[in-house]
Write a protein that holds these residues in place. Structure first.
Motif, PDB file in Angstrom:
ATOM      1  N   LYS A   8       0.816  -1.208   0.000  1.00 59.82           N
ATOM      2  CA  LYS A   8       0.000   0.000   0.000  1.00 59.82           C
ATOM      3  C   LYS A   8       0.851   1.261   0.000  1.00 59.82           C
ATOM      4  O   LYS A   8       1.967   1.293   0.498  1.00 59.82           O
ATOM      5  CB  LYS A   8      -0.968   0.010   1.179  1.00 59.82           C
ATOM      6  CG  LYS A   8      -0.329   0.029   2.543  1.00 59.82           C
ATOM      7  CD  LYS A   8      -1.415   0.019   3.606  1.00 59.82           C
ATOM      8  CE  LYS A   8      -0.857   0.107   5.002  1.00 59.82           C
ATOM      9  NZ  LYS A   8      -0.260  -1.120   5.493  1.00 59.82           N
ATOM     10  N   ASP A  20      -9.697  11.345  -7.601  1.00 60.14           N
ATOM     11  CA  ASP A  20      -9.734  10.378  -6.496  1.00 60.14           C
ATOM     12  C   ASP A  20     -10.382  10.995  -5.255  1.00 60.14           C
ATOM     13  O   ASP A  20     -11.126  10.322  -4.529  1.00 60.14           O
ATOM     14  CB  ASP A  20      -8.318   9.880  -6.170  1.00 60.14           C
ATOM     15  CG  ASP A  20      -7.810   8.896  -7.219  1.00 60.14           C
ATOM     16  OD1 ASP A  20      -8.571   8.564  -8.154  1.00 60.14           O
ATOM     17  OD2 ASP A  20      -6.645   8.462  -7.108  1.00 60.14           O
ATOM     18  N   LYS A  90     -11.734   1.605 -10.206  1.00 57.88           N
ATOM     19  CA  LYS A  90     -11.361   1.891  -8.809  1.00 57.88           C
ATOM     20  C   LYS A  90     -12.545   1.718  -7.892  1.00 57.88           C
ATOM     21  O   LYS A  90     -13.685   1.850  -8.314  1.00 57.88           O
ATOM     22  CB  LYS A  90     -10.946   3.370  -8.659  1.00 57.88           C
ATOM     23  CG  LYS A  90      -9.783   3.767  -9.508  1.00 57.88           C
ATOM     24  CD  LYS A  90      -9.432   5.235  -9.301  1.00 57.88           C
ATOM     25  CE  LYS A  90      -8.267   5.555 -10.240  1.00 57.88           C
ATOM     26  NZ  LYS A  90      -7.487   6.671  -9.859  1.00 57.88           N
ATOM     27  N   GLU A 120     -11.983  -8.411 -11.174  1.00 56.76           N
ATOM     28  CA  GLU A 120     -10.633  -8.088 -11.643  1.00 56.76           C
ATOM     29  C   GLU A 120     -10.163  -9.180 -12.614  1.00 56.76           C
ATOM     30  O   GLU A 120      -9.616  -8.878 -13.686  1.00 56.76           O
ATOM     31  CB  GLU A 120      -9.683  -7.993 -10.437  1.00 56.76           C
ATOM     32  CG  GLU A 120      -8.317  -7.489 -10.792  1.00 56.76           C
ATOM     33  CD  GLU A 120      -7.514  -7.112  -9.545  1.00 56.76           C
ATOM     34  OE1 GLU A 120      -7.673  -5.993  -9.044  1.00 56.76           O
ATOM     35  OE2 GLU A 120      -6.720  -7.965  -9.084  1.00 56.76           O
ATOM     36  N   GLU A 128      -8.152  -0.614  -8.580  1.00 58.16           N
ATOM     37  CA  GLU A 128      -7.434   0.117  -7.519  1.00 58.16           C
ATOM     38  C   GLU A 128      -8.364   0.320  -6.321  1.00 58.16           C
ATOM     39  O   GLU A 128      -9.562   0.550  -6.503  1.00 58.16           O
ATOM     40  CB  GLU A 128      -6.977   1.467  -8.068  1.00 58.16           C
ATOM     41  CG  GLU A 128      -6.113   2.239  -7.113  1.00 58.16           C
ATOM     42  CD  GLU A 128      -5.613   3.540  -7.729  1.00 58.16           C
ATOM     43  OE1 GLU A 128      -4.854   3.486  -8.716  1.00 58.16           O
ATOM     44  OE2 GLU A 128      -6.012   4.605  -7.236  1.00 58.16           O
ATOM     45  N   ILE A 130      -8.972   2.537  -2.850  1.00 59.11           N
ATOM     46  CA  ILE A 130      -8.624   3.742  -2.089  1.00 59.11           C
ATOM     47  C   ILE A 130      -9.368   3.649  -0.763  1.00 59.11           C
ATOM     48  O   ILE A 130     -10.596   3.542  -0.743  1.00 59.11           O
ATOM     49  CB  ILE A 130      -9.065   5.012  -2.862  1.00 59.11           C
ATOM     50  CG1 ILE A 130      -8.391   5.053  -4.231  1.00 59.11           C
ATOM     51  CG2 ILE A 130      -8.767   6.276  -2.055  1.00 59.11           C
ATOM     52  CD1 ILE A 130      -9.030   6.060  -5.197  1.00 59.11           C
ATOM     53  N   VAL A 140      -3.669   3.509  -0.578  1.00 60.65           N
ATOM     54  CA  VAL A 140      -4.005   3.151  -1.958  1.00 60.65           C
ATOM     55  C   VAL A 140      -3.284   1.854  -2.299  1.00 60.65           C
ATOM     56  O   VAL A 140      -2.087   1.725  -2.068  1.00 60.65           O
ATOM     57  CB  VAL A 140      -3.588   4.263  -2.949  1.00 60.65           C
ATOM     58  CG1 VAL A 140      -3.935   3.854  -4.378  1.00 60.65           C
ATOM     59  CG2 VAL A 140      -4.268   5.583  -2.604  1.00 60.65           C
ATOM     60  N   LYS A 142      -2.901  -0.932  -5.544  1.00 62.43           N
ATOM     61  CA  LYS A 142      -3.099  -0.900  -7.002  1.00 62.43           C
ATOM     62  C   LYS A 142      -3.966  -2.015  -7.560  1.00 62.43           C
ATOM     63  O   LYS A 142      -4.509  -1.888  -8.656  1.00 62.43           O
ATOM     64  CB  LYS A 142      -1.738  -0.904  -7.714  1.00 62.43           C
ATOM     65  CG  LYS A 142      -0.980   0.401  -7.550  1.00 62.43           C
ATOM     66  CD  LYS A 142      -1.683   1.542  -8.295  1.00 62.43           C
ATOM     67  CE  LYS A 142      -1.079   2.891  -8.025  1.00 62.43           C
ATOM     68  NZ  LYS A 142      -1.966   4.005  -8.418  1.00 62.43           N
ATOM     69  N   SER A 143      -4.089  -3.119  -6.842  1.00 64.30           N
ATOM     70  CA  SER A 143      -4.966  -4.178  -7.361  1.00 64.30           C
ATOM     71  C   SER A 143      -5.482  -5.047  -6.220  1.00 64.30           C
ATOM     72  O   SER A 143      -4.853  -5.149  -5.154  1.00 64.30           O
ATOM     73  CB  SER A 143      -4.228  -5.055  -8.379  1.00 64.30           C
ATOM     74  OG  SER A 143      -3.360  -5.929  -7.708  1.00 64.30           O
TER      75      SER A 143
END
Ligand code: THU
Length: 157
Positions: A8, A20, A90, A120, A128, A130, A140, A142-143
């Protein structure tokens, strides 16, 4: 402050992009409409689809506790039902505590990670995540696969 660890990224809120920050704000607004009379933990989520649509959700609790559903899956399943062929870019997640303030970023639970992972993999595009509390830093990732290593997936079936 901007620290990159294994999975993260910790961000100061002011470092979020405008888009965002907007997504997180939509999740925050959605949290007010949560139905959380048992936990007093009102979660909001906002999903940005690759076609630009934003779909929000919130947790819906039930007197039979397991019959309730998390904010993430409320938004995710609605998004997937309305836009079955559109990948997800996201998801922003946050919460409002009606009895005590949420001081840390809210991570998705294991079941929500598994549900997010399905899409996914389906679209072959990273989602992503958040995560934020009412105050403080934002995480955050990324996957979803980074949040759920050694996961169960369709190859096993
Ligand atoms: N909850 C969510 O909606 N999302 C999460 O990521 C964590 C937990 C909900 C489930 C339940 O209604 C309440 O928060 C307390 O667990």
């Amino acid at each position: 402050m901007h620290i990159q660890t294994e999975i993260k990224t910790y961000l100061d809120r002011t470092q979020l992009s405008v888009k965002d920050a907007d997504l997180l704000n939509i999740a925050h607004e959605a949290a007010y409409n949560a139905y959380a009379p048992y936990s007093h933990f009102k979660v909001g989520s906002a999903i940005l689809l690759k076609n630009g649509h934003i779909i929000s959700g919130n947790n819906q609790e039930n007197a039979v506790y397991p019959s309730g559903l998390c904010a993430e899956r409320v938004a995710l399943f609605y998004a997937a039902s309305q836009f079955p062929e559109t990948p997800i870019a996201k998801i922003a997640i946050t919460a409002i505590g009606t009895e005590k303030e949420v001081m840390q970023p809210v991570p998705p639970c294991g079941s929500c990670r598994q549900a997010l992972l399905e899409y996914e993999i389906k679209f072959g595009e990273p989602i992503e995540i958040i995560m934020a509390g009412e105050k403080g830093e934002v995480y955050v990732v990324k996957s979803v696969s980074e949040l759920l290593p050694l996961s169960f997936s369709r190859e096993l079936l």
